[in-house]
Scaffold this motif. Structure first.
Motif, PDB file in Angstrom:
ATOM      1  N   GLU A  54      11.525 -11.956  10.915  1.00 37.21           N
ATOM      2  CA  GLU A  54      11.496 -10.431  11.247  1.00 37.21           C
ATOM      3  C   GLU A  54      10.246  -9.776  10.221  1.00 37.21           C
ATOM      4  N   SER A  55      10.236  -8.598  10.289  1.00 44.59           N
ATOM      5  CA  SER A  55       8.921  -7.837   9.513  1.00 44.59           C
ATOM      6  C   SER A  55       9.399  -6.788   8.645  1.00 44.59           C
ATOM      7  N   LEU A  56       8.522  -6.355   7.663  1.00 49.06           N
ATOM      8  CA  LEU A  56       8.800  -5.143   6.925  1.00 49.06           C
ATOM      9  C   LEU A  56       7.670  -4.428   6.673  1.00 49.06           C
ATOM     10  N   ARG A  57       7.376  -3.433   6.239  1.00 42.87           N
ATOM     11  CA  ARG A  57       6.249  -2.693   5.816  1.00 42.87           C
ATOM     12  C   ARG A  57       6.679  -2.025   4.555  1.00 42.87           C
ATOM     13  N   LEU A  58       6.054  -2.394   3.359  1.00 36.03           N
ATOM     14  CA  LEU A  58       6.009  -1.727   1.918  1.00 36.03           C
ATOM     15  C   LEU A  58       5.318  -0.678   1.854  1.00 36.03           C
ATOM     16  N   SER A  59       5.624   0.237   1.256  1.00 41.97           N
ATOM     17  CA  SER A  59       4.492   1.348   0.686  1.00 41.97           C
ATOM     18  C   SER A  59       4.563   1.605  -0.636  1.00 41.97           C
ATOM     19  N   CYS A  60       3.599   1.986  -1.249  1.00 38.16           N
ATOM     20  CA  CYS A  60       3.625   2.328  -2.748  1.00 38.16           C
ATOM     21  C   CYS A  60       2.917   3.808  -2.869  1.00 38.16           C
ATOM     22  N   VAL A  61       3.509   4.901  -3.152  1.00 35.44           N
ATOM     23  CA  VAL A  61       2.713   6.175  -3.363  1.00 35.44           C
ATOM     24  C   VAL A  61       2.502   6.255  -4.765  1.00 35.44           C
ATOM     25  N   ALA A  62       1.317   6.825  -4.982  1.00 36.25           N
ATOM     26  CA  ALA A  62       0.551   6.744  -6.479  1.00 36.25           C
ATOM     27  C   ALA A  62       0.362   8.544  -6.723  1.00 36.25           C
ATOM     28  N   SER A  63       0.647   8.737  -8.131  1.00 34.89           N
ATOM     29  CA  SER A  63       0.552  10.038  -8.489  1.00 34.89           C
ATOM     30  C   SER A  63       0.190   9.950 -10.031  1.00 34.89           C
ATOM     31  N   GLY A  64      -0.578  10.793 -10.299  1.00 32.18           N
ATOM     32  CA  GLY A  64      -0.906  11.024 -11.867  1.00 32.18           C
ATOM     33  C   GLY A  64      -1.917  10.336 -12.377  1.00 32.18           C
ATOM     34  N   PHE A  65      -2.628   9.630 -11.504  1.00 30.24           N
ATOM     35  CA  PHE A  65      -3.826   8.931 -12.186  1.00 30.24           C
ATOM     36  C   PHE A  65      -4.844   8.812 -10.877  1.00 30.24           C
ATOM     37  N   ASP A  66      -6.129   8.076 -10.980  1.00 35.44           N
ATOM     38  CA  ASP A  66      -6.868   8.193  -9.961  1.00 35.44           C
ATOM     39  C   ASP A  66      -6.845   7.120  -8.987  1.00 35.44           C
ATOM     40  N   PHE A  67      -6.120   7.350  -8.240  1.00 34.44           N
ATOM     41  CA  PHE A  67      -5.648   5.849  -7.170  1.00 34.44           C
ATOM     42  C   PHE A  67      -7.020   5.573  -6.515  1.00 34.44           C
ATOM     43  N   GLU A  68      -7.715   6.502  -6.196  1.00 34.70           N
ATOM     44  CA  GLU A  68      -8.944   6.186  -5.277  1.00 34.70           C
ATOM     45  C   GLU A  68     -10.005   5.229  -5.967  1.00 34.70           C
ATOM     46  N   THR A  69      -9.848   5.198  -7.402  1.00 37.18           N
ATOM     47  CA  THR A  69     -10.844   4.505  -7.905  1.00 37.18           C
ATOM     48  C   THR A  69     -10.223   3.088  -8.628  1.00 37.18           C
ATOM     49  N   SER A  70      -8.861   2.773  -8.238  1.00 39.93           N
ATOM     50  CA  SER A  70      -8.189   1.909  -8.552  1.00 39.93           C
ATOM     51  C   SER A  70      -8.084   0.731  -7.805  1.00 39.93           C
ATOM     52  N   ARG A  71      -8.372  -0.673  -8.257  1.00 44.27           N
ATOM     53  CA  ARG A  71      -8.051  -1.797  -7.469  1.00 44.27           C
ATOM     54  C   ARG A  71      -6.623  -1.855  -7.491  1.00 44.27           C
ATOM     55  N   MET A  72      -6.005  -2.188  -6.340  1.00 42.66           N
ATOM     56  CA  MET A  72      -4.728  -2.333  -6.377  1.00 42.66           C
ATOM     57  C   MET A  72      -3.952  -3.515  -5.796  1.00 42.66           C
ATOM     58  N   ASN A  73      -2.857  -4.163  -6.482  1.00 43.40           N
ATOM     59  CA  ASN A  73      -2.105  -5.357  -5.917  1.00 43.40           C
ATOM     60  C   ASN A  73      -0.866  -5.109  -5.669  1.00 43.40           C
ATOM     61  N   TRP A  74      -0.457  -6.044  -4.834  1.00 42.44           N
ATOM     62  CA  TRP A  74       1.185  -6.388  -4.735  1.00 42.44           C
ATOM     63  C   TRP A  74       1.493  -7.641  -5.520  1.00 42.44           C
ATOM     64  N   LEU A  75       2.572  -7.599  -6.179  1.00 40.92           N
ATOM     65  CA  LEU A  75       2.925  -8.895  -6.827  1.00 40.92           C
ATOM     66  C   LEU A  75       4.572  -8.918  -6.478  1.00 40.92           C
ATOM     67  N   SER A 120      -4.274  -8.428  -2.837  1.00 44.15           N
ATOM     68  CA  SER A 120      -5.090  -7.571  -3.741  1.00 44.15           C
ATOM     69  C   SER A 120      -5.910  -6.654  -2.685  1.00 44.15           C
ATOM     70  N   ILE A 121      -6.535  -5.502  -3.243  1.00 46.49           N
ATOM     71  CA  ILE A 121      -7.390  -4.641  -2.503  1.00 46.49           C
ATOM     72  C   ILE A 121      -8.276  -3.730  -3.340  1.00 46.49           C
ATOM     73  N   THR A 122      -9.537  -3.846  -2.815  1.00 46.33           N
ATOM     74  CA  THR A 122     -10.624  -3.103  -4.014  1.00 46.33           C
ATOM     75  C   THR A 122     -10.367  -1.479  -3.729  1.00 46.33           C
ATOM     76  N   ALA A 123     -10.851  -0.895  -4.609  1.00 48.67           N
ATOM     77  CA  ALA A 123     -10.916   0.737  -4.472  1.00 48.67           C
ATOM     78  C   ALA A 123     -10.968   1.329  -3.392  1.00 48.67           C
ATOM     79  N   ASP A 124     -12.178   0.840  -2.801  1.00 50.86           N
ATOM     80  CA  ASP A 124     -12.367   1.398  -1.394  1.00 50.86           C
ATOM     81  C   ASP A 124     -11.913   1.022  -0.265  1.00 50.86           C
ATOM     82  N   GLY A 125     -11.121  -0.025  -0.270  1.00 51.13           N
ATOM     83  CA  GLY A 125     -10.288  -0.742   0.824  1.00 51.13           C
ATOM     84  C   GLY A 125     -11.052  -1.532   1.556  1.00 51.13           C
ATOM     85  N   LEU A 126     -12.346  -1.782   1.280  1.00 53.40           N
ATOM     86  CA  LEU A 126     -13.298  -2.676   2.076  1.00 53.40           C
ATOM     87  C   LEU A 126     -12.856  -4.045   1.769  1.00 53.40           C
TER      88      LEU A 126
END
Length: 127
Positions: free
Chosen positions: A16-37, A50-56
């Protein structure tokens, strides 16, 4: 106040499948490289994707390649992880983290490699 709040975990069956979400606040999310661990009880922290800040540019670790997809919506300050074809060995607590610019590869040390992290969401896969 900085917050990373994960959601979307749950109990599912093999394949089966799931979709995880992570909502950020209080810092510059759009300039941060983000990871799932993920982490299992008594185990170490493992990088999943892992995904770069621009999502590309993104990457998924070998154990999840072809099954998991990482994405982000900077307009919503939200990080996602689509988990398809789940296996019992995917059972773990999944965390999102904002990677520190001076992290060391692979970035799996909370104190050394991350500016911020969430509290985690549990994924349990049964056979």
């Amino acid at each position: 106040e900085v917050q990373l709040v994960e959601s979307g975990g749950g109990c599912v069956k093999f394949g089966e499948s799931l979709r995880l979400s992570c909502v950020a606040s209080g810092f510059d999310f759009e300039t941060s490289r983000m990871n799932w661990l993920r982490q299992v009880p008594g185990g170490g922290l493992a990088l999943v994707a892992s995904i770069t800040a621009d999502g590309l540019n993104s990457s998924v670790e070998r154990v999840a390649a072809g099954r998991f997809t990482i994405s982000r919506d900077n307009s919503r300050s939200t990080l996602y992880l689509q988990l398809n074809n789940l296996r019992t060995e995917d059972t773990a607590t999944y965390y999102c983290g904002a990677e520190h610019p001076n992290s060391r590869p692979p970035p799996r040390n909370w104190c050394r490699d991350y500016n911020y992290r969430g509290q985690g969401t549990q994924v349990t896969v049964s056979s």
